[in-house]
Design a protein around this motif. Structure first.
Motif, PDB file in Angstrom:
ATOM      1  N   PHE A   6       0.818  -1.215   0.000  1.00 16.03           N
ATOM      2  CA  PHE A   6       0.000   0.000   0.000  1.00 16.03           C
ATOM      3  C   PHE A   6       0.854   1.267   0.000  1.00 16.03           C
ATOM      4  O   PHE A   6       0.413   2.319  -0.428  1.00 16.03           O
TER       5      PHE A   6
ATOM      6  N   TRP B  61       2.646  -1.592  -8.069  1.00 13.48           N
ATOM      7  CA  TRP B  61       1.628  -2.370  -8.791  1.00 13.48           C
ATOM      8  C   TRP B  61       1.929  -2.412 -10.276  1.00 13.48           C
ATOM      9  O   TRP B  61       1.653  -3.386 -10.955  1.00 13.48           O
TER      10      TRP B  61
ATOM     11  N   PRO C 135       1.025   5.213  -8.673  1.00 19.79           N
ATOM     12  CA  PRO C 135       1.128   5.921  -7.401  1.00 19.79           C
ATOM     13  C   PRO C 135       0.842   4.945  -6.258  1.00 19.79           C
ATOM     14  O   PRO C 135       0.101   3.982  -6.440  1.00 19.79           O
ATOM     15  N   ALA C 136       1.446   5.188  -5.113  1.00 23.69           N
ATOM     16  CA  ALA C 136       1.167   4.326  -3.961  1.00 23.69           C
ATOM     17  C   ALA C 136      -0.276   4.563  -3.508  1.00 23.69           C
ATOM     18  O   ALA C 136      -0.808   5.663  -3.649  1.00 23.69           O
TER      19      ALA C 136
ATOM     20  N   CYS D  76      -3.234   8.709  -2.175  1.00 22.91           N
ATOM     21  CA  CYS D  76      -4.608   9.215  -2.194  1.00 22.91           C
ATOM     22  C   CYS D  76      -5.352   8.828  -0.923  1.00 22.91           C
ATOM     23  O   CYS D  76      -6.159   9.587  -0.414  1.00 22.91           O
ATOM     24  N   HIS D  77      -5.090   7.618  -0.433  1.00 24.33           N
ATOM     25  CA  HIS D  77      -5.783   7.153   0.774  1.00 24.33           C
ATOM     26  C   HIS D  77      -4.871   7.394   1.971  1.00 24.33           C
ATOM     27  O   HIS D  77      -4.301   6.469   2.538  1.00 24.33           O
TER      28      HIS D  77
ATOM     29  N   ALA E 214     -12.090   8.656  -1.129  1.00 26.19           N
ATOM     30  CA  ALA E 214     -13.075   7.741  -0.541  1.00 26.19           C
ATOM     31  C   ALA E 214     -13.021   7.754   0.990  1.00 26.19           C
ATOM     32  O   ALA E 214     -13.458   6.799   1.629  1.00 26.19           O
TER      33      ALA E 214
ATOM     34  N   SER F 190     -13.703   2.613   4.629  1.00 22.30           N
ATOM     35  CA  SER F 190     -13.842   3.751   3.712  1.00 22.30           C
ATOM     36  C   SER F 190     -15.113   4.547   4.002  1.00 22.30           C
ATOM     37  O   SER F 190     -15.975   4.095   4.756  1.00 22.30           O
TER      38      SER F 190
ATOM     39  N   ASN G  56     -17.040   1.854   5.858  1.00 22.73           N
ATOM     40  CA  ASN G  56     -17.379   0.567   5.244  1.00 22.73           C
ATOM     41  C   ASN G  56     -16.167  -0.353   5.305  1.00 22.73           C
ATOM     42  O   ASN G  56     -15.066   0.043   4.937  1.00 22.73           O
TER      43      ASN G  56
ATOM     44  N   ILE H 233     -13.490  -2.687   4.242  1.00 24.21           N
ATOM     45  CA  ILE H 233     -12.929  -2.996   2.911  1.00 24.21           C
ATOM     46  C   ILE H 233     -12.305  -4.390   2.883  1.00 24.21           C
ATOM     47  O   ILE H 233     -11.773  -4.819   1.871  1.00 24.21           O
TER      48      ILE H 233
ATOM     49  N   LEU I   8     -11.480  -4.618  -1.233  1.00 28.18           N
ATOM     50  CA  LEU I   8     -10.088  -4.576  -1.683  1.00 28.18           C
ATOM     51  C   LEU I   8      -9.920  -5.477  -2.909  1.00 28.18           C
ATOM     52  O   LEU I   8      -9.334  -5.093  -3.922  1.00 28.18           O
TER      53      LEU I   8
ATOM     54  N   VAL J 288     -11.809  -3.856  -6.010  1.00 29.46           N
ATOM     55  CA  VAL J 288     -11.189  -2.727  -6.727  1.00 29.46           C
ATOM     56  C   VAL J 288      -9.874  -3.121  -7.403  1.00 29.46           C
ATOM     57  O   VAL J 288      -9.488  -2.519  -8.396  1.00 29.46           O
ATOM     58  N   LEU J 289      -9.207  -4.139  -6.872  1.00 27.20           N
ATOM     59  CA  LEU J 289      -7.936  -4.539  -7.484  1.00 27.20           C
ATOM     60  C   LEU J 289      -8.147  -5.433  -8.704  1.00 27.20           C
ATOM     61  O   LEU J 289      -7.278  -5.526  -9.568  1.00 27.20           O
TER      62      LEU J 289
ATOM     63  N   GLN K 160     -13.767   3.279 -13.210  1.00 28.52           N
ATOM     64  CA  GLN K 160     -13.300   4.381 -12.364  1.00 28.52           C
ATOM     65  C   GLN K 160     -13.064   3.937 -10.920  1.00 28.52           C
ATOM     66  O   GLN K 160     -12.560   4.720 -10.116  1.00 28.52           O
ATOM     67  N   ARG K 161     -13.409   2.703 -10.595  1.00 26.89           N
ATOM     68  CA  ARG K 161     -13.098   2.196  -9.263  1.00 26.89           C
ATOM     69  C   ARG K 161     -11.930   1.206  -9.300  1.00 26.89           C
ATOM     70  O   ARG K 161     -11.578   0.608  -8.285  1.00 26.89           O
TER      71      ARG K 161
ATOM     72  N   PRO L  46      -4.771   0.684  -8.510  1.00 28.88           N
ATOM     73  CA  PRO L  46      -4.638   2.097  -8.186  1.00 28.88           C
ATOM     74  C   PRO L  46      -5.328   2.954  -9.250  1.00 28.88           C
ATOM     75  O   PRO L  46      -5.238   2.611 -10.428  1.00 28.88           O
TER      76      PRO L  46
END
Ligand code: HEC
Length: 219
Positions: A117, A123, A128-129, A133-134, A143, A157, A167, A169, A180, A183-184, A191-192, A195
């Protein structure tokens, strides 16, 4: 005298442009030859140094004995590690086990998970890591998810405030149900898909192969 003067003025007026053109032509044709792509250029002969290419020195690999004591890292797709961690009940300090790409049984801890993360370029090249953003400022984080610490990841999230629970994850400890995982594995372009901004085919199914953990049972 007058005629001489006119003569030299004429020589200058007409001679200078001619000299100029000759000069430019010489610059072009003398080094390059008459081919416009410079293909007739005569390169100087390559003179090799008499020193042969040196064979790079390398350190001998330290062998410290049998299984479990070698400290060997495990090559494993990133999502295999996440899956093992989530399905083991996402322990914070206890080690959990997973099977590496070569079939070896390996052990890792939450610190190893955090690498996935926290590191950029992991990835895929240019990624970006997640924590970019998170991050821990959850009101501003994407989020409202803080992935920079164990507590943040567990809090989840879409948190309204730093105290609020969000929520889950981690799918309650079931990887395939977790956000997790979702989204991966979402296709790039969604858009979800994380990364965020992942280009198509950025990493193989299961994520990039990473080196982490410790081999406990050799295959
Ligand atoms: C460039 C910024 C960025 C990066 C990097 C990023 N995310 Fe996200 N993430 C977002 C945004 C924005 C959303 C909200 C997307 C939406 O709901 O449409 C999101 C949503 C999520 C969600 C869903 C939360 C919810 O409740 O909908 C999860 C889980 C998540 N990201 C995990 C990750 C992981 C894991 C990584 C690293 C592999 C990562 N993100 C990297 C920006 C980012």
């Amino acid at each position: 005298m007058r005629r001489d003067f006119t003569f030299w003025v004429l020589v200058l007026v007409f001679g200078m442009p001619v000299l100029f053109v000759l000069f430019i032509a010489a610059l072009n044709f003398i080094p390059c030859g008459f081919a416009m792509d410079c293909s007739q250029v005569a390169l100087p002969e390559i003179i090799h140094t008499p020193i042969p290419t040196l064979i790079p020195a390398s350190m001998p690999i330290v062998q410290t004995g049998g299984a479990g004591t070698g400290g060997a890292k495990c090559a494993v797709p990133a999502m295999t590690v996440l899956e093992a961690w989530v399905n083991a009940g996402y322990p914070e300090t206890d080690a959990f086990q997973f099977v590496a790409a070569n079939g070896a049984t390996c052990e890792a801890t939450f610190d190893d998970v955090m690498v996935l993360f926290k590191e950029g370029n992991l990835w895929y090249s240019g990624a970006p890591a997640c924590v970019t953003c998170h991050h821990s400022n959850i009101t501003a984080a994407a989020a409202n998810l803080d992935m920079s610490s164990y507590a943040g990841i567990l809090a989840g999230s879409r948190r309204a405030s730093p105290e609020a629970k969000g929520n889950d994850i981690l799918g309650g400890g079931v990887w395939l149900n977790s956000m997790l995982y979702e989204v991966l594995t979402l296709p790039s372009g969604n858009q979800r898909a994380m990364p965020l901004g992942r280009p198509p085919g950025a990493f193989p199914e299961g994520g990039p192969v990473v080196l982490l953990g410790q081999q406990v049972v050799t295959p």
